[in-house]
Design an enzyme around this catalytic site. Structure first.
Site, PDB file in Angstrom:
ATOM      1  N   HIS A 154     -14.197  34.988 -17.875  1.00  0.00           N
ATOM      2  CA  HIS A 154     -12.936  35.022 -18.621  1.00  0.00           C
ATOM      3  C   HIS A 154     -12.293  33.646 -18.539  1.00  0.00           C
ATOM      4  O   HIS A 154     -12.221  33.043 -17.469  1.00  0.00           O
ATOM      5  CB  HIS A 154     -12.002  36.079 -18.016  1.00  0.00           C
ATOM      6  CG  HIS A 154     -10.620  36.066 -18.586  1.00  0.00           C
ATOM      7  ND1 HIS A 154      -9.532  35.564 -17.911  1.00  0.00           N
ATOM      8  CD2 HIS A 154     -10.149  36.493 -19.790  1.00  0.00           C
ATOM      9  CE1 HIS A 154      -8.449  35.697 -18.662  1.00  0.00           C
ATOM     10  NE2 HIS A 154      -8.799  36.258 -19.799  1.00  0.00           N
ATOM     11  N   HIS A 200      -6.020  27.252 -22.730  1.00  0.00           N
ATOM     12  CA  HIS A 200      -5.300  28.514 -22.674  1.00  0.00           C
ATOM     13  C   HIS A 200      -3.987  28.319 -23.403  1.00  0.00           C
ATOM     14  O   HIS A 200      -3.088  27.644 -22.905  1.00  0.00           O
ATOM     15  CB  HIS A 200      -5.074  28.930 -21.218  1.00  0.00           C
ATOM     16  CG  HIS A 200      -4.690  30.363 -21.063  1.00  0.00           C
ATOM     17  ND1 HIS A 200      -4.098  30.863 -19.929  1.00  0.00           N
ATOM     18  CD2 HIS A 200      -4.827  31.424 -21.909  1.00  0.00           C
ATOM     19  CE1 HIS A 200      -3.889  32.154 -20.076  1.00  0.00           C
ATOM     20  NE2 HIS A 200      -4.321  32.521 -21.267  1.00  0.00           N
TER      21      HIS A 200
END
Length: 596
Positions: A154, A200
């Site tokens: 992830h 991110h």
């Protein structure tokens, strides 16, 4: 002034100056350490070298007919009968003899075709020669991808926490080197028109370029496993940049890139058919020109920049057609089509007979689905792929319990591989199975026909019993300074043993504390009943006891129980991040029995 570390020693019972035997195991002195006491004087503690425990002595005597040396044929019989390595050949045994003799006597030039008792014990303690699990791929790899658990990362590009750490290709490389098969990249527009960043989004994380990540994936994709690498893309790009991303992907991977000839798959290909291939998974983009005239207010439709107002010129039309062609190429690259669940859980888990897909759920969504629609989740994962990802509040890159996903057939239980903790150790343990290739075949009860499915909440009967014995441990004196655990005396080691799996199988045991010894001898046995051994893991932790403070970590490992090799085995230990220590290991015994 007396420290807490020293204080814990004061209450101990009268010490023996010499310990010729401990728990039935002979030890001999190989040196000593001096520890500073009260800044005035030193205390000297002997370092004891463990001699073979009684079980090793007994096995050696049994298979040598009480001789003082074990030849290659006798070693082969020991491996076949006692260790259940039934395929061992005389050539394999001879190779072990040669390896042990050359390692133990590298300078003396000793050459012989047999092992002494000490040589035999040395062999048993070598994890590369006598490790605890199988190291070869042995599962059937010809079933569809949906029949496998897949080692999944992830936010694979993050070096640390989810809010402010650097983005880099380095954690991607490390993940691939460790066998991870699913790499996640979040794509965002860069500072220039043609630049694509991986980061991110909406955080303080610093970006890395998409091309750096792609080149690193190409270089390291198959260093640890030949089976396919799946790139999951979280796409925040304009159509123009989607076209650019398609160009980068095609030019980087060339013939390594796999894409289906059909628009929608009715069944996923197998890991075997995808060896040495790169597979892309993301949500397909809408047709570009169509999206300009319809659904322009749809929050899920592509957002456009610099759109011409009114009627377009011929040049602008050509540009639009070029972008559309690029978007179509981007769409064509997507083999595993993805999306997040919409509507209710029933709708999200609907099985379509005409196509397969991937659905993503957060860990909370999975828990909710498992609680109310457990059978629907299993039914969905028989043909389709379910990806589970950490909840958004795991800012420190912690992880969640993976067994809920595995119990329900979720193939991609996505983890912060750069993270930490016992759940990450469980993930490491699961994917040590099947030769560490990153693909583990799901249990049969999760892939059988839909009308024969069993609710994951069902409590299965006990089918096997695992017997574990911990003899001893060694290597800390070589991998750590003599004051690492305690500034005033040798460490006080104890071991914790856990079963990780379905709720009915979970268990915890603990050995006694061995005081003031760098080579602790526990010689303790434990028994664990298992209802679903296919999903069970054995987690072993070593700690150093501190009476007045937090116990000190001394190593951990996690092993898939279906992969355990029975008999006396050397078990290597790892640090908190999962990196194997150079010398720290335990000598253990494993036995698995069927329950009638």
């Amino acid at each position: 002034m007396e420290s807490n570390s020293k204080a814990k020693k004061k209450g101990k019972s009268q010490r023996k100056k010499d310990k010729p035997r401990l728990n039935g195991t002979e030890v001999s002195n190989i040196g000593s350490y001096n520890y500073r006491m009260f800044s005035f004087f030193n205390r000297k503690f002997k370092i004891n070298e463990v001699k073979p425990p009684p079980d090793v002595n007994k096995a050696f005597s049994l298979f040598t007919d009480e001789s003082v040396h074990m030849n290659a044929d006798q070693l082969r019989r020991f491996l076949v009968v006692h260790q259940n390595d039934v395929n061992t050949r005389i050539e394999d045994a001879q190779h072990i003899v040669e390896q042990v003799v050359s390692r133990r006597h590298p300078v003396s030039g000793i050459t012989r075709n047999s092992l002494s008792l000490d040589d035999f014990f040395y062999f048993l303690f070598c994890d590369d020669l006598n490790g605890p699990i199988r190291t070869q791929v042995h599962h059937d790899m010809t079933a569809p991808l949906s029949h496998y658990y897949i080692y999944t990362g992830h936010n694979s590009y993050l070096t640390g926490n989810q809010l402010s750490s650097d983005c880099s290709e380095v954690p991607i490389i490390r993940a691939l080197q460790n066998g991870v098969r699913v790499i996640e990249l979040d794509l965002w527009p860069g500072s220039s028109r043609d630049e694509i960043y991986v980061l991110h989004g909406r955080t303080l994380t610093s970006p890395v370029s998409l091309i750096q990540c792609l080149v690193s994936i190409k270089e390291y994709a198959f260093v640890s496993s030949p089976y396919p690498v799946i790139i999951t893309l979280e796409d925040h790009l304009t159509p123009e940049l989607q076209a650019k991303a398609a160009e980068m992907i095609i030019q980087t991977f060339e013939s390594m890139l796999y894409h289906s000839e059909t628009d929608c798959l009715t069944e996923f290909p197998s890991p075997e058919s995808l060896k040495y291939r790169i597979v892309v998974s993301t949500k397909p983009p809408k047709e570009y020109l169509e999206s300009r005239s319809k659904d322009s207010d749809d929050e899920n439709s592509p957002k456009f920049t610099n759109e011409p107002e009114g009627s377009e010129s011929e040049e602008e039309v050509e540009d639009l057609k070029s972008v559309q062609a690029g978007v179509c190429e981007y769409r064509r690259l997507i083999t595993i089509r993805a999306g997040k669940p919409k509507g209710g859980l029933k709708e999200a888990l609907k099985v379509d007979a005409d196509k397969v897909r991937r659905v993503s759920m957060s860990e909370q969504q999975l828990e909710k689905a498992a609680g109310s629609h457990g059978l629907d989740v299993v039914r969905f994962t028989q043909k389709n792929i379910l990806r589970v990802y950490p909840k958004g509040t795991r800012f420190t890159s912690s992880n969640y319990k993976p067994t809920i996903g595995w119990m329900h057939g979720a193939q991609m239980v996505a983890f912060n591989i750069q993270g930490y903790g016992k759940h990450l150790w469980a993930m490491h343990g699961m994917f040590r199975a099947n030769g560490g290739c990153g693909y583990v075949r799901k249990p049969e009860h999760l892939t059988r026909p839909s009308d024969q499915l069993i609710d994951p909440k069902t409590k299965f009967p006990v089918t096997k019993t695992l017997k574990v014995k911990i003899y001893t441990g060694d290597g800390w004196r070589l991998d750590f300074s003599h004051t690492h655990f305690d500034a005033y005396s040798p460490p006080d080691f104890y071991t914790k043993i856990y079963i990780v799996g379905v709720p009915a199988d979970e268990a915890k045991r603990k050995t006694k504390v061995i005081e003031d010894d760098w080579v602790p001898v526990w010689d303790e046995a434990f028994t664990f009943p298992l209802t679903l051994p296919e999903l069970a893991l054995l987690r072993v932790e070593v700690w150093e006891y501190d009476m007045h403070g937090k116990d000190n970590f001394g190593g951990q490992t996690c092993l898939p129980i279906p992969e355990l090799k029975t008999g006396i085995r050397s078990v290597p230990m790892h640090d908190k991040k999962g990196v194997k220590y150079r010398n720290v290991r335990l000598l253990m015994f494993f036995e698995i029995e069927d329950v009638d």
